[in-house]
Design an enzyme around this catalytic site. Structure first.
Site, PDB file in Angstrom:
ATOM      1  N   GLY A  31       4.112  -7.440 -10.282  1.00  0.00           N
ATOM      2  CA  GLY A  31       5.242  -8.186  -9.740  1.00  0.00           C
ATOM      3  C   GLY A  31       6.376  -8.376 -10.733  1.00  0.00           C
ATOM      4  O   GLY A  31       6.442  -7.733 -11.761  1.00  0.00           O
ATOM      5  N   HIS A  34      11.336  -4.570 -10.877  1.00  0.00           N
ATOM      6  CA  HIS A  34      12.612  -4.078 -11.400  1.00  0.00           C
ATOM      7  C   HIS A  34      12.737  -2.594 -11.050  1.00  0.00           C
ATOM      8  O   HIS A  34      11.866  -2.036 -10.358  1.00  0.00           O
ATOM      9  CB  HIS A  34      12.710  -4.324 -12.906  1.00  0.00           C
ATOM     10  CG  HIS A  34      11.513  -3.830 -13.687  1.00  0.00           C
ATOM     11  ND1 HIS A  34      11.214  -2.492 -13.818  1.00  0.00           N
ATOM     12  CD2 HIS A  34      10.531  -4.498 -14.349  1.00  0.00           C
ATOM     13  CE1 HIS A  34      10.118  -2.350 -14.538  1.00  0.00           C
ATOM     14  NE2 HIS A  34       9.674  -3.560 -14.867  1.00  0.00           N
ATOM     15  N   HIS A  37       9.684  -0.270 -11.418  1.00  0.00           N
ATOM     16  CA  HIS A  37       8.730  -0.303 -10.308  1.00  0.00           C
ATOM     17  C   HIS A  37       9.292   0.467  -9.095  1.00  0.00           C
ATOM     18  O   HIS A  37       8.563   1.213  -8.423  1.00  0.00           O
ATOM     19  CB  HIS A  37       8.470  -1.746  -9.872  1.00  0.00           C
ATOM     20  CG  HIS A  37       7.833  -2.614 -10.927  1.00  0.00           C
ATOM     21  ND1 HIS A  37       8.486  -3.680 -11.501  1.00  0.00           N
ATOM     22  CD2 HIS A  37       6.610  -2.587 -11.496  1.00  0.00           C
ATOM     23  CE1 HIS A  37       7.681  -4.267 -12.384  1.00  0.00           C
ATOM     24  NE2 HIS A  37       6.546  -3.628 -12.398  1.00  0.00           N
ATOM     25  N   GLY A 147       3.688   4.285 -14.078  1.00  0.00           N
ATOM     26  CA  GLY A 147       4.823   4.614 -14.943  1.00  0.00           C
ATOM     27  C   GLY A 147       4.360   5.036 -16.327  1.00  0.00           C
ATOM     28  O   GLY A 147       3.394   4.498 -16.861  1.00  0.00           O
ATOM     29  N   GLN A 153      -1.996   3.588 -20.498  1.00  0.00           N
ATOM     30  CA  GLN A 153      -2.618   3.147 -19.237  1.00  0.00           C
ATOM     31  C   GLN A 153      -2.688   4.302 -18.244  1.00  0.00           C
ATOM     32  O   GLN A 153      -3.718   4.524 -17.587  1.00  0.00           O
ATOM     33  CB  GLN A 153      -1.803   1.990 -18.657  1.00  0.00           C
ATOM     34  CG  GLN A 153      -2.208   1.578 -17.258  1.00  0.00           C
ATOM     35  CD  GLN A 153      -1.428   0.354 -16.808  1.00  0.00           C
ATOM     36  OE1 GLN A 153      -1.805  -0.766 -17.087  1.00  0.00           O
ATOM     37  NE2 GLN A 153      -0.330   0.568 -16.101  1.00  0.00           N
TER      38      GLN A 153
HETATM   39  P1  AMP Z   1       3.465  -3.778 -14.288  1.00  0.00           P
HETATM   40  O1  AMP Z   1       3.990  -4.598 -13.148  1.00  0.00           O
HETATM   41  O2  AMP Z   1       4.190  -4.013 -15.587  1.00  0.00           O
HETATM   42  O3  AMP Z   1       1.970  -3.821 -14.415  1.00  0.00           O
HETATM   43  O4  AMP Z   1       3.815  -2.273 -13.928  1.00  0.00           O
HETATM   44  C1  AMP Z   1       3.399  -1.708 -12.717  1.00  0.00           C
HETATM   45  C2  AMP Z   1       3.672  -0.226 -12.772  1.00  0.00           C
HETATM   46  O5  AMP Z   1       5.069  -0.011 -12.984  1.00  0.00           O
HETATM   47  C3  AMP Z   1       2.936   0.451 -13.945  1.00  0.00           C
HETATM   48  O6  AMP Z   1       2.483   1.728 -13.509  1.00  0.00           O
HETATM   49  C4  AMP Z   1       4.017   0.580 -14.971  1.00  0.00           C
HETATM   50  O7  AMP Z   1       3.823   1.640 -15.877  1.00  0.00           O
HETATM   51  C5  AMP Z   1       5.244   0.831 -14.108  1.00  0.00           C
HETATM   52  N1  AMP Z   1       6.451   0.486 -14.850  1.00  0.00           N
HETATM   53  C6  AMP Z   1       6.742  -0.707 -15.426  1.00  0.00           C
HETATM   54  N2  AMP Z   1       7.919  -0.625 -16.092  1.00  0.00           N
HETATM   55  C7  AMP Z   1       8.358   0.651 -15.946  1.00  0.00           C
HETATM   56  C8  AMP Z   1       9.493   1.368 -16.408  1.00  0.00           C
HETATM   57  N3  AMP Z   1      10.419   0.819 -17.176  1.00  0.00           N
HETATM   58  N4  AMP Z   1       9.610   2.665 -16.037  1.00  0.00           N
HETATM   59  C9  AMP Z   1       8.673   3.268 -15.282  1.00  0.00           C
HETATM   60  N5  AMP Z   1       7.583   2.649 -14.814  1.00  0.00           N
HETATM   61  C10 AMP Z   1       7.421   1.362 -15.136  1.00  0.00           C
END
Ligand code: AMP
Length: 286
Positions: A31, A34, A37, A147, A153
């Protein structure tokens, strides 16, 4: 857009999509959404018929001294962003729904979790691989999108799916940055204005190493030293690691003789930030 707060409701929505012959794409998140996501949602929309997003700040992947309590949350804004991005289903369980208590099962990926963020965050990747396994079993997608912002990860989850014969394509999507180079992250909201200015040093350090490779530097120690120098100018509270590694095994390499992963983790103020870049000395510039 449907909103499911229970595992049963999520399963029902996905089953209905499947009955209609639709392929399922899945974007797991914590969540505070941005553009990073949303880039995953766009990829899922391009490649699958029914897009599910999960929003769950997973407590088991945070260490006792980490930022679970202060992790940014904004459900209303997230739901609005999902709706305008064309998401079909948002799965937004609470902690009790995901962990009704008494769980004694953990999914553990070895080797790939012993480097980079692994030693700095004991138990973190077990929390990630276990919750993603649960989410995969609930949503049962055809394709799941992650991402490369969280490069380790992504590599760990891709290997988990392969080793455990999960019938899911694990897709890695490009890292999305702010105009000044800072990798987009929900945690950026925790930075003070001074932290935010200093946080630019992560990308600047990676660029310095990339440029050094472009002008012929092949020694990993020299590249690590160059990255440290750029980071230290911003007076970070702590540098967890700076690494030049193999993009597949994530193990450090002494010399650059093919594509290489530049990766770092730094604490700025109270916030731990990560960034990375894959550089191919024989290919076009990153
Ligand atoms: P998170 O909410 O931070 O757990 O991220 C959820 C997914 O969004 C994960 O697969 C992250 O790698 C991806 N993600 C978060 N930030 C970015 C970014 N700046 N660029 C690309 N993918 C992202």
């Amino acid at each position: 857009m449907e909103i499911a707060r229970t595992i049963a409701a999520a399963r029902e929505q996905v089953a209905a999509a499947r009955r209609a012959g639709r392929t399922v794409g899945f974007v797991p998140t914590m969540g505070f959404l941005h553009e990073g996501h949303l880039s995953l949602v766009s990829a899922a929309r391009r490649e699958t018929d029914f897009v599910a997003v999960s929003i769950f700040v997973n407590p088991t992947q945070f260490g006792p001294n980490e930022d679970y309590a202060r992790y940014p949350r904004n459900e209303a804004a997230d739901l609005e962003m999902c709706a305008s991005a064309g998401v079909d289903l948002v799965f937004i369980p609470d902690v009790d729904a995901m962990y009704p208590a008494g769980e004694i099962t953990t999914v553990h990926v070895d080797e790939l979790t012993t480097t980079l963020c692994g030693p700095c965050r004991p138990g973190h990747f077990d929390g990630v691989t276990t919750v993603v396994t649960k989410l995969f079993n609930i949503v049962q997608p055809d394709r799941a999108y992650f991402g490369k912002k969280d490069y380790q990860q992504f590599v760990v989850l891709r290997r988990m799916a392969r080793d455990l014969d999960m019938p899911i394509d694990v897709i890695g999507c490009p890292l999305v940055r702010e105009p000044d180079g800072l990798a987009m992250s929900s945690r950026n909201a925790l930075l003070t204005p001074d932290d935010r200015r200093r946080a630019r040093s992560l990308h600047q350090a990676l660029c310095a190493a990339r440029d050094a490779i472009a002008t012929g530097e092949r020694n990993a120690v020299a590249l690590v030293t160059a990255m440290h120098r750029v980071l230290e100018r911003a007076a970070p509270e702590h540098i967890d690691y700076v690494s030049v590694a193999d993009p597949d095994t994530l193990q450090g390499v002494p010399r650059i003789d093919g594509p290489v992963l530049l990766a770092l983790a730094v604490r700025i103020g109270d916030t731990r930030l990560i960034d990375n870049m894959v550089v191919d000395p024989t290919g076009p510039p990153a």
